[in-house]
Write an enzyme that holds these catalytic residues in place. Structure first.
Site, short mmCIF file in Angstrom:
data_model
loop_
_atom_site.label_atom_id
_atom_site.label_comp_id
_atom_site.label_asym_id
_atom_site.label_seq_id
_atom_site.Cartn_x
_atom_site.Cartn_y
_atom_site.Cartn_z
N SER A 63 0.86 -1.18 0.00
CA SER A 63 0.00 0.00 0.00
C SER A 63 0.90 1.23 0.00
O SER A 63 2.08 1.15 0.38
CB SER A 63 -0.89 0.00 1.26
OG SER A 63 -1.51 1.26 1.45
N TYR A 67 -1.87 -0.99 10.41
CA TYR A 67 -1.92 -1.10 8.95
C TYR A 67 -0.60 -0.64 8.34
O TYR A 67 -0.02 -1.32 7.48
CB TYR A 67 -3.09 -0.30 8.41
CG TYR A 67 -3.38 -0.55 6.95
CD1 TYR A 67 -4.08 -1.69 6.56
CD2 TYR A 67 -2.96 0.34 5.97
CE1 TYR A 67 -4.34 -1.93 5.22
CE2 TYR A 67 -3.22 0.10 4.63
CZ TYR A 67 -3.91 -1.04 4.26
OH TYR A 67 -4.15 -1.28 2.93
#
Length: 263
Positions: free
Chosen positions: A145, A158
């Site tokens: 990401s 995350y």
């Protein structure tokens, strides 16, 4: 048919980016293993969509955090297809908590995010790489990401998991280049996925939030799952034969922009 004769395992292929990658690879001639865990209906839908255009796909249900299940999944793929040429590590979860700060996140939520997003990639790679070495090479594509490159407030678990994925990619690329195994990483930006739509819905004004995220990228829009899938296809073919250890942002220019807006 750029992947004719190739066999690919797509982790997290029950929806969105994973499903798009599975479909694109199958359209290009690969036999595809469709991994899911809880999302059995989504996995079956992916299989049906692939079979509609004459592709070949196999449903493989396994918890990527469980080494016994992962080893069994890889063995089932080998039994069905004889070899594994391409592994795509696309499993991804976020915390269900409203806060993902290190001082506030529950231990079990932290463990879940790290296990699914990072440990899962390590385990699937662990049991796939020996077969790749034996057959003379292979490809691993990790889905990270932009949050593996840039930090973001309130996303501790995350960011940690996706940042770990970027460095795991580089480390694996160094370890296994001698075996003709290339390892690369895709870092999607804001992509129109179920997870992203759920995040928007938790905002006070979802429509405004979508506009804000669109404006964050110089291309002024949210990305599509198919755009990640075609990037994966590039890494899966000889077009990228001299590329390994790369973390490529696919983000509409977001990471190129020095000015940040945080929602």
């Amino acid at each position: 048919m750029r992947l004719k004769g190739k066999n690919a395992l797509i982790i997290g292929a029950g929806s969105d980016i994973g499903r798009s990658i599975a479909k694109v690879f199958a359209k290009e001639g690969a036999k595809v293993g469709v991994n899911i865990y809880h999302n059995v209906i989504g996995g079956k839908n992916t299989i049906e969509e692939i079979e509609k255009f004459g592709g070949t796909a196999l449903l493989l249900q396994a918890d990527v955090c469980n080494s016994i299940e992962v080893e069994g999944m890889i063995n089932k793929l080998i039994d069905a297809y004889d070899k594994i040429d391409i592994l795509v590590n696309g499993s991804c979860v976020g915390t269900s908590q409203s806060s993902d700060r290190v001082t506030e996140i529950l231990e079990e939520d932290w463990d879940k995010v790290i296990d699914v997003n990072l440990k899962g990639a390590q385990l699937t790679s662990k049991f796939s790489i020996p077969f790749m070495i034996k057959q003379g090479g292979g490809l691993i594509i990790n889905i990270s990401s932009i949050r593996g490159i840039l930090g973001n407030p309130n996303l501790a678990s995350y960011c940690a998991s996706k940042g770990g994925m970027v460095l795991l990619t580089k480390e694996m690329a160094l370890d296994y280049a001698q075996y003709n195994i290339r390892v690369n990483c895709i870092c999607p930006g804001f992509i129109d996925t179920e997870m992203f739509r759920g995040y928007l819905q938790r905002q006070d004004d979802p429509e405004m939030a979508r506009r804000v995220f669109s404006e964050m990228a110089p291309l002024n829009r949210i990305g599509k799952s198919e755009e990640i899938a075609y990037t994966a296809l590039f890494f899966a073919t000889e077009a990228s034969s001299f590329i390994t250890g790369v973390a490529l942002p696919v983000d509409g220019g977001y990471t190129a922009n020095g000015v940040r807006r945080i929602l």
